[in-house]
Design a protein around this motif. Structure first.
Motif, mmCIF file in Angstrom:
data_model
loop_
_atom_site.group_PDB
_atom_site.id
_atom_site.type_symbol
_atom_site.label_atom_id
_atom_site.label_comp_id
_atom_site.label_asym_id
_atom_site.label_seq_id
_atom_site.Cartn_x
_atom_site.Cartn_y
_atom_site.Cartn_z
ATOM 1 N N GLN A 44 0.856 -1.265 -0.089
ATOM 2 C CA GLN A 44 -0.132 0.033 -0.044
ATOM 3 C C GLN A 44 0.890 1.212 0.041
ATOM 4 O OE1 GLN A 44 -2.768 0.030 3.362
ATOM 5 N NE2 GLN A 44 -3.290 -2.118 2.881
ATOM 6 N N ILE A 45 1.834 1.171 0.824
ATOM 7 C CA ILE A 45 2.742 2.576 1.095
ATOM 8 C C ILE A 45 3.740 2.628 -0.237
ATOM 9 C CG2 ILE A 45 4.520 3.550 2.392
ATOM 10 C CD1 ILE A 45 3.139 2.334 4.661
ATOM 11 N N PHE A 46 4.225 1.427 -0.577
ATOM 12 C CA PHE A 46 5.120 1.475 -2.024
ATOM 13 C C PHE A 46 4.147 2.221 -2.991
ATOM 14 C CE2 PHE A 46 8.175 -1.803 -0.374
ATOM 15 C CZ PHE A 46 9.088 -0.968 0.244
ATOM 16 N N LEU A 47 3.133 1.601 -3.165
ATOM 17 C CA LEU A 47 2.317 2.133 -4.505
ATOM 18 C C LEU A 47 1.968 3.589 -4.449
ATOM 19 C CD1 LEU A 47 -0.232 -0.838 -4.650
ATOM 20 C CD2 LEU A 47 1.726 -0.308 -6.596
ATOM 21 N N LYS A 48 1.834 4.217 -3.083
ATOM 22 C CA LYS A 48 1.417 5.336 -2.919
ATOM 23 C C LYS A 48 2.530 6.327 -2.883
ATOM 24 C CE LYS A 48 -2.441 4.715 0.186
ATOM 25 N NZ LYS A 48 -2.608 4.537 1.602
ATOM 26 N N LYS A 49 3.839 6.045 -2.311
ATOM 27 C CA LYS A 49 5.011 6.888 -2.109
ATOM 28 C C LYS A 49 6.004 6.524 -2.940
ATOM 29 C CE LYS A 49 3.533 8.394 2.182
ATOM 30 N NZ LYS A 49 3.730 8.678 3.648
ATOM 31 N N GLY A 50 6.180 5.361 -3.495
ATOM 32 C CA GLY A 50 7.332 4.736 -4.200
ATOM 33 C C GLY A 50 8.445 4.245 -3.149
ATOM 34 N N PHE A 51 9.623 3.871 -3.754
ATOM 35 C CA PHE A 51 10.667 3.428 -3.005
ATOM 36 C C PHE A 51 11.414 4.416 -2.100
ATOM 37 C CE2 PHE A 51 15.118 2.111 -2.133
ATOM 38 C CZ PHE A 51 14.880 0.889 -1.593
ATOM 39 N N SER A 52 11.680 5.376 -2.661
ATOM 40 C CA SER A 52 12.296 6.455 -1.757
ATOM 41 C C SER A 52 11.576 6.952 -0.845
ATOM 42 C CB SER A 52 13.030 7.564 -2.786
ATOM 43 O OG SER A 52 14.102 6.761 -3.342
ATOM 44 N N THR B 89 1.417 -10.157 -20.899
ATOM 45 C CA THR B 89 0.464 -10.577 -20.199
ATOM 46 C C THR B 89 0.583 -10.222 -18.482
ATOM 47 O OG1 THR B 89 0.086 -12.604 -21.291
ATOM 48 C CG2 THR B 89 -0.597 -12.825 -19.117
ATOM 49 N N LEU B 90 2.052 -10.534 -18.131
ATOM 50 C CA LEU B 90 2.387 -9.845 -16.778
ATOM 51 C C LEU B 90 2.057 -8.296 -16.725
ATOM 52 C CD1 LEU B 90 4.045 -10.476 -14.068
ATOM 53 C CD2 LEU B 90 6.049 -9.322 -15.468
ATOM 54 N N TYR B 91 2.347 -7.528 -17.568
ATOM 55 C CA TYR B 91 1.887 -6.168 -17.456
ATOM 56 C C TYR B 91 0.638 -5.913 -17.627
ATOM 57 C CZ TYR B 91 6.942 -4.875 -16.733
ATOM 58 O OH TYR B 91 8.336 -4.849 -16.234
ATOM 59 N N GLY B 92 -0.039 -6.466 -18.567
ATOM 60 C CA GLY B 92 -1.416 -6.253 -18.851
ATOM 61 C C GLY B 92 -2.351 -6.591 -18.004
ATOM 62 N N GLU B 93 -2.026 -7.677 -16.885
ATOM 63 C CA GLU B 93 -2.868 -8.226 -16.068
ATOM 64 C C GLU B 93 -2.498 -7.624 -14.649
ATOM 65 O OE1 GLU B 93 -3.164 -12.256 -16.236
ATOM 66 O OE2 GLU B 93 -4.063 -12.120 -18.486
ATOM 67 N N ASN B 94 -1.258 -6.811 -14.425
ATOM 68 C CA ASN B 94 -1.148 -6.424 -12.985
ATOM 69 C C ASN B 94 -0.706 -4.862 -13.136
ATOM 70 O OD1 ASN B 94 -0.386 -8.897 -11.539
ATOM 71 N ND2 ASN B 94 0.399 -9.607 -13.651
ATOM 72 N N GLN B 95 -1.640 -4.268 -12.885
ATOM 73 C CA GLN B 95 -1.626 -2.705 -12.809
ATOM 74 C C GLN B 95 -0.711 -2.339 -11.573
ATOM 75 O OE1 GLN B 95 -2.548 -0.534 -15.298
ATOM 76 N NE2 GLN B 95 -2.830 -2.294 -16.254
ATOM 77 N N ASP B 96 -0.704 -3.038 -10.672
ATOM 78 C CA ASP B 96 0.124 -2.453 -9.153
ATOM 79 C C ASP B 96 1.325 -2.751 -9.660
ATOM 80 O OD1 ASP B 96 -2.174 -1.929 -7.814
ATOM 81 O OD2 ASP B 96 -1.733 -3.590 -6.291
#
Length: 191
Positions: free
Chosen positions: A18-26, A92-99
């Motif tokens: 959840q946090i990585f998706l919102k704020k990225g790694f750094s 397939t990997l990218y098309g099915e995995n928006q996260d």
């Protein structure tokens, strides 16, 4: 692993995701993840030694074990089958995995090579196979296999990471995929 241990690990991975998706790694700290997961920071480091390790584990979770097993079982009978399989699998990997697409976009902003790949799919995962095709003469001996692998990775993810207006068009994606397979095969054979 015990049930409690697995539950704690899943809770940490979910919070980190959840946090990585919102704020990225750094933009994410281990303290934020520990707080979100409601675990002690020391416990977080018991499960994941570094933030880079946690990032890669989150990517593994996003990708899913079935896909990881599939990507680790590439055909090695011919370079053509190998390229076709990899490009199809990556689409397939990218098309099915928006996260995953979002995590990869965050990753592109980083200068740390340590967060490339996953724990199950290292950044150089197909180098050995490419070198075998090279030794069989299916890839030009002057081609750097690391650069070839990076080319395949980059060009197969590009439509999804760039969000070109035509990426939702299945026919255009198929055209791009065919063009990509031909381009990689041409480059691998010629220099």
């Amino acid at each position: 692993m015990t049930t409690k241990r697995l539950e704690t690990q899943k809770k940490i991975l979910s919070s980190a995701r959840q946090i990585f998706l919102k704020k990225g790694f750094s933009g994410t700290s281990m303290s934020q993840i520990a707080k979100e997961a409601n675990v002690a920071k020391a416990l977080l480091f018991h499960y994941f030694k570094t933030k880079e390790d946690l990032w890669k584990n989150v990517k593994d979770e996003v990708i899913g074990q079935n896909i990881i097993e599939n990507l680790n079982c590439v055909p090695t009978d011919s370079f053509e089958h190998f390229i076709e399989f990899i490009i199809d699998a990556r689409f397939t990997l990218y098309g099915e995995n928006q996260d995953l697409v979002l995590m990869m976009n965050w990753q592109r902003l980083e200068v740390q090579e340590e967060i490339a790949g996953t724990t199950s799919l290292p950044a150089d995962m197909w180098k050995k196979e490419l070198e075998q095709f090279q030794s069989k003469g299916e890839i030009n001996e002057k081609i750097d296999t690391t650069l070839l692998q990076n080319l395949i990775f980059s060009l197969s993810s590009l439509p999804f990471l760039e969000k070109w207006e035509w990426t939702e068009n299945k026919e255009k994606l198929e055209e791009y995929k065919i063009l990509l397979k031909r381009t990689v095969s041409f480059i691998a054979r010629n220099r």
